[in-house]
Design a protein around this motif. Sequence first.
Motif, PDB file in Angstrom:
ATOM      1  N   PHE B  37       0.838  -1.201   0.000  1.00  0.00           N
ATOM      2  CA  PHE B  37       0.000   0.000   0.000  1.00  0.00           C
ATOM      3  C   PHE B  37       0.877   1.258   0.000  1.00  0.00           C
ATOM      4  CE2 PHE B  37      -2.934   3.049   2.156  1.00  0.00           C
ATOM      5  CZ  PHE B  37      -3.926   3.033   1.196  1.00  0.00           C
ATOM      6  N   PHE B  38       1.957   1.196   0.755  1.00  0.00           N
ATOM      7  CA  PHE B  38       2.898   2.315   0.821  1.00  0.00           C
ATOM      8  C   PHE B  38       3.488   2.596  -0.572  1.00  0.00           C
ATOM      9  CE2 PHE B  38       7.292   3.874   1.774  1.00  0.00           C
ATOM     10  CZ  PHE B  38       6.939   5.065   2.375  1.00  0.00           C
ATOM     11  N   TYR B  44       1.892   7.793  -6.095  1.00  0.00           N
ATOM     12  CA  TYR B  44       0.925   8.807  -6.529  1.00  0.00           C
ATOM     13  C   TYR B  44       0.934  10.078  -5.679  1.00  0.00           C
ATOM     14  CZ  TYR B  44      -0.809   5.472  -9.868  1.00  0.00           C
ATOM     15  OH  TYR B  44      -0.886   4.610 -10.924  1.00  0.00           O
ATOM     16  N   VAL B  45       1.391   9.960  -4.429  1.00  0.00           N
ATOM     17  CA  VAL B  45       1.362  11.142  -3.565  1.00  0.00           C
ATOM     18  C   VAL B  45       2.711  11.870  -3.604  1.00  0.00           C
ATOM     19  CG1 VAL B  45       0.968  11.990  -1.195  1.00  0.00           C
ATOM     20  CG2 VAL B  45      -0.377  10.078  -2.085  1.00  0.00           C
ATOM     21  N   ILE B  46       3.784  11.118  -3.387  1.00  0.00           N
ATOM     22  CA  ILE B  46       5.109  11.765  -3.340  1.00  0.00           C
ATOM     23  C   ILE B  46       5.790  11.709  -4.720  1.00  0.00           C
ATOM     24  CG2 ILE B  46       7.269  11.885  -1.992  1.00  0.00           C
ATOM     25  CD1 ILE B  46       5.901  10.145   0.113  1.00  0.00           C
ATOM     26  N   HIS B  47       5.230  10.894  -5.618  1.00  0.00           N
ATOM     27  CA  HIS B  47       5.812  10.717  -6.965  1.00  0.00           C
ATOM     28  C   HIS B  47       7.266  10.270  -6.904  1.00  0.00           C
ATOM     29  CE1 HIS B  47       2.226  12.459  -8.682  1.00  0.00           C
ATOM     30  NE2 HIS B  47       2.341  13.460  -7.842  1.00  0.00           N
ATOM     31  N   ALA B  48       7.586   9.430  -5.916  1.00  0.00           N
ATOM     32  CA  ALA B  48       8.971   8.950  -5.795  1.00  0.00           C
ATOM     33  C   ALA B  48       8.953   7.448  -5.482  1.00  0.00           C
ATOM     34  CB  ALA B  48       9.685   9.723  -4.695  1.00  0.00           C
TER      35      ALA B  48
END
Lengths: 430, 200
Positions: B37-38, B44-48
């Motif tokens: 999940f991480f 998608y959130v940190i794009h990293a």
Amino acid sequence: MAIAIGIAWLVFLYIGVPIAFVLGASAMVGVLLAPDGFDLLPALVEQMFIAVSSFNFLAIPLFVFAGGVLAEGGIAKILMDLASITIGRGRGGLGASIVMSAMVFHGISGSSSADAAAIGKVTLPTLRAQGYPLPFSVALLATAGATGTLIPPTMDLVIIGIVGNMSIAGLFSAGILPACVNGLGLMALVVFISRRRGYGNVTIPFVWREALRALLKAVPALSMIAIILGGILGGVFTPTEASSVAVFYGLFLAFVVYRSLSLRQFLALFRTTIEISGMVLLVIAMAAMLGYALTIFQVPTGLGKLLDTLAPDKVLFLLFVQICFYLIGMCMDTVPAILILIPILTPLAVARGIEPIHFGILVECNVALHLACPPVGNVLFTACAVGNTPLELVIKPILPMIAILTVTMLIITYVPDIAMYMPRLLKLVD
Amino acid sequence: MRLIQAQFFLAELGRWIENALIVICGLLLCVMASSVFFEVLIRYVIHAPTAWTEEVAQFVLVWYGLLAAAVGARKGVHFAIRWGVIRFSPRTRLIIRQGVNIGVILFLAALLKMGTDYLDIVANQTSTGAEINMRIPWAGIPVGVGSILAIYVLEVADAVLSIWTGRQFSAKEAREEEIHRALRGEPAEAVAASGAGHAD
């Protein structure tokens, strides 16, 4: 040596050795009898490690856990309320709504046994009150649960995709229309029988406000299907990633939105998940060993040559495959059969012009059928347990339902467009 | 009297192992779900995207899969076909089952030896993403197989001691007989809970 593997396999199976160990031990027997067999033994452990460290197989425990959260979390009742208010009226209406609920619930939980258990607990008292005999209701519950198996996310489709080297997203999308064909066939039969025998209440009126209220309550649960399927088919995440999203979204629904899951139920879910996924993963690990042993003895090539003689064309080959899985499904669980036969049969199917995804789906149709078939259909046993009904009483009412599902299975087998329409529409196949 | 105490101690030991395995597998399940999940979140959130999340989840699956299988072995939920032995008397079935258990023990012992030997082969390898020594994920095979082996040894010990004590503590044995009764046409509840059919 292949004969030695076969004999060992049959003997171990006959005396009741657990199937996982039948696969592993017969592989070890075969390898040991080979020239320089001792040197090949470490490769068996390597195969085992490769199989159980597959990222795709992570989806199995996670989908089982997510399904358990939703089944225990009362989501089935919410869906059943929606289905019974909309189509569950009149002769056979409630029966048909069970089929629909089982299919929708499978799209959320991914488990047919959870389907049958959760929906059975909610609906059996109402079915009885509307005049449906208990054995008929239990038979319906079992076949409806089994029908839902083709609706993604399904553990079998994940396994078929991995061992058959097929797109899991493609298989997931391909399962939807065949499931609808099965479901419609079953619904038609239930309505026909109910009309002839007078099952169902014809006095319940349709109230728009109630239907709307039930729909609004079901929206968060139905969103799970959109998130999982939309995410996979839209390329947002892989099926394994979708399984982890399903776990967290399921927990959010059960603990925050519906507040229907107690801590005790939640902890009990761990035990169930561990037991189910443990037995499947052990079979996968051992089947990888047997697969290796069969490959070094060139069994797939030999079987290919045999089938070139026995079933040279597409029609005969498909019939052979369906009969083969039908017979296997009558006496044992189909997961080991999928793990051993799909890698061997898929290239032979492709060589005969059958699309791999269609091949996977027609095998899954057969698996779905056997989930409701005596003597080893687990969904049937679950339904019997939920209804507290002896198996023998259910056999007579379930036979016409099995017959309908056999007919729809043959239609899906010989009309590939039913399975292939969605993957083509979504451009998941060439 | 001493024999029954020894048998009771072994039954308690089995229960303790089962509970420990459930706690460990529960934690491993949480690690698998969280790391996958991480991975989605950070993509998608940190794009990293990270390299280690997928690898950690895969390696944990090796440990989880076989330890969970040990829990299943303790409960007797592994798929098996019982039609070949159904016609025998309960006593003959018990003897056949113990023979099967001894065969499984021998198979698992061979697998344990091979799994342990393999740790030396991978001793100098490091994983590409998480950069951990490959012995750690590979150790899941001998530890998992060893756990299943321990469960089967306890099963056989219980059956052997029952010859003198006349009592059996094994939940698996009780379940097996229940399944046989159900397969002979008695109520279906036992089979439903048996794992005799499909896992789906």
